[in-house]
Write an enzyme that holds these catalytic residues in place. Structure first.
Site, PDB file in Angstrom:
ATOM      1  N   GLY A   1      86.330  -1.311 -25.831  1.00 41.79           N
ATOM      2  CA  GLY A   1      87.773  -1.216 -26.063  1.00 41.79           C
ATOM      3  C   GLY A   1      88.578  -2.108 -25.120  1.00 41.79           C
ATOM      4  O   GLY A   1      89.680  -2.532 -25.457  1.00 41.79           O
TER       5      GLY A   1
ATOM      6  N   GLU B   1      88.463  -5.436 -26.654  1.00 40.11           N
ATOM      7  CA  GLU B   1      89.333  -5.388 -27.837  1.00 40.11           C
ATOM      8  C   GLU B   1      90.812  -5.435 -27.440  1.00 40.11           C
ATOM      9  O   GLU B   1      91.632  -6.061 -28.123  1.00 40.11           O
ATOM     10  CB  GLU B   1      89.027  -4.120 -28.649  1.00 40.11           C
TER      11      GLU B   1
END
Ligand code: COA
Length: 286
Positions: free
Chosen positions: A137, A140
């Site tokens: 994450g 991301e």
């Protein structure tokens, strides 16, 4: 707006008694702090004991920080970074992910996607300053920013398949768009980390800086950006992202509409007058 920046802190009362511009702290959150200096805000994710991993509280506070900055007319660009020396963000919180059931898993993904999408669609340029691990994450999140500056110690990766899941905050899509399907495929399927130099070579990082100069280099890059017309920057972001999601025909139509829209701004008149009068432009963002 950077060309009018020098006057800005004084106008807004940000000068210390000695006359030196100071930071303006904006919020009292648990994991995320925001400081504004001149036209640039720095958002720092600070959960260092877990390498800044994204639990729901961290994600919500990131969202709130950006929401606040969206409406702050004095802010023309945002730097996003992780606190400490080891990590930008080492991923979504695996302790939280471990509790997922099918329905809650979908919700976890959708909520994270929505927050990152709001960053991608943020109307002011956002630069990620990555000084360590940007995994899962965290990678991301960096991908949702408009540009990435990496320190030599940065490591990027999407190790989710090693946990039996896939990247769920837009990583499978954004990484491929940024570096090409073949390279993204290799990163996602192996789960291997890549270092800053490799990230630079494939276009994942825009700049690689010595570790101690990370923030300075990221600030310099953003300063070069925010001296330009704020409305022009907003429309450039809109047009370039829309192009990735549209046919050529639609993308061209949108580009000319946005181009036309800018012709109605005072910034356009100022930018061109400044050029013709051989002086620096003083953009107002309207
Ligand atoms: N979620 C939850 N906790 C995390 C985390 C994550 N994504 N990444 C790191 N942490 C925690 C560790 O559990 C550890 O906590 P503890 O001290 O309470 O045990 C702390 O952060 C420090 O991490 P540690 O693993 O001891 O540091 P390291 O230098 O040995 O290793 C990493 C660093 C980044 C290689 C390793 O932490 C790691 O692999 N993290 C997970 C990365 C990942 O898979 N991210 C994708 C998630 S979808």
């Amino acid at each position: 707006m950077a060309r009018t920046e020098a006057a800005r802190p004084a106008e807004r009362g940000f000068l210390t008694p000695s006359g030196v511009p100071s930071f303006r702290a904006m919020n009292e959150s648990k994991y995320v702090r925001t400081e504004v200096s001149g036209a640039v805000a720095t958002v720092v994710i600070d959960r260092q004991d877990k390498l800044n991993a994204l639990n729901p509280g961290v994600i919500e506070e990131i969202d709130q920080a950006f929401e606040q900055l969206r409406d702050d007319a004095s802010v023309h660009g945002v730097l996003l970074t992780g606190a400490g020396d080891k990590a930008f963000v080492a991923g979504a919180d695996i302790g939280v992910l471990a509790e997922m059931e099918p329905l809650s898993g979908t919700e976890v993904s959708r909520e994270g996607q929505a927050v990152l999408r709001r960053i991608e669609e943020f109307p002011k340029p956002v630069v990620a300053a990555v000084g360590g691990y940007a995994l899962g994450g965290g990678c991301e999140l960096a991908l949702a920013c408009h540009l990435r500056v990496a320190s030599e110690r940065a490591n990027f990766g999407l190790p989710e398949v090693g946990l039996g899941i896939i990247p769920g905050y837009g990583g499978t899509i954004r990484l491929a768009r940024l570096v090409g399907l073949g390279r993204a495929m290799e990163i996602v399927l192996t789960g291997d980390m890549i270092d800053a130099q490799r990230a630079y070579e494939i276009g994942l990082a825009n700049v690689v800086a010595p570790h101690g100069e990370l923030m300075e280099r990221a600030e310099k890059l953003l300063a070069r950006i925010v001296r330009n017309g704020p409305k022009a920057l907003e429309m450039a972001l809109k047009s370039m992202y829309a192009a990735a999601e549209n046919t050529m025909e639609h993308a061209l139509a949108l580009e000319s509409s946005l181009f036309g829209l800018l012709a109605s701004t005072r910034d356009m008149r100022e930018g061109m007058a400044a050029f013709l009068e051989k002086r620096k432009a003083r953009f107002e963002g309207r």
